[in-house]
Scaffold this motif. Sequence first.
Motif, short mmCIF file in Angstrom:
data_model
loop_
_atom_site.label_atom_id
_atom_site.label_comp_id
_atom_site.label_asym_id
_atom_site.label_seq_id
_atom_site.Cartn_x
_atom_site.Cartn_y
_atom_site.Cartn_z
N LYS A 22 67.22 88.67 179.96
CA LYS A 22 67.58 87.63 179.00
C LYS A 22 67.22 86.26 179.55
N LYS A 23 67.52 86.02 180.82
CA LYS A 23 67.19 84.73 181.43
C LYS A 23 65.68 84.51 181.47
N GLN A 24 64.92 85.57 181.77
CA GLN A 24 63.46 85.45 181.83
C GLN A 24 62.88 85.11 180.46
N MET A 25 63.58 85.52 179.41
CA MET A 25 63.07 85.28 178.05
C MET A 25 63.20 83.82 177.62
N THR A 26 63.95 83.03 178.34
CA THR A 26 64.16 81.64 177.94
C THR A 26 63.12 80.70 178.52
N GLU A 27 62.30 81.18 179.44
CA GLU A 27 61.34 80.30 180.11
C GLU A 27 59.93 80.87 179.98
#
Length: 179
Positions: A22-27
């Motif tokens: 999920k965190k990787q999807m924001t950047e």
Amino acid sequence: MSIQVFILSRLMVEKTYPYKLKKQMTEPIPLDELGGITESKLYYHFDALAKKGLIEPVEVIKEEHRPDKQVFEITTKGKEELPKKIYQLFKSANDINDIVIGLANLKYVDPEKVVALLNARLAEYKAHWDRIMNFENTSKRDRKSENLNELLVGYFTTKSDHTIYWLEEAIIQIEQGNL
């Protein structure tokens, strides 16, 4: 379906857990927001893929004052299913949004087969749109109904033209090996 393709394709690269993904999807851009992907959806799909035997937990990361993180990897069955799921995205696509994840993972499928699927889908889409546009409504309408009809026809025509253009562009880019 596209969330599961996304998860499986990421697990082809490295072991991971839902929160990290999920965190990787924001950047660098907020793909999670654009795709409406929440943490709970990711956990749900991780669980669904695990139940199907496509992924499996391999490690639990324990941190003080933090919830445990279950790390997953893709299984042999998952590696076999990934191309099938990608082909299904292309086969059932209604617009370019439906194939973005598939386009990002062309390395796992045969580009010629993808082009054939997209050409078939595009032909179906055009035929469907032609039937709709050639439907003649002879009912009598008042001015407001006529205005509403014009507005909707304009909107759906523009949307259809946009979809056709971008599906054709995707086909061209795949054929030229640019994606």
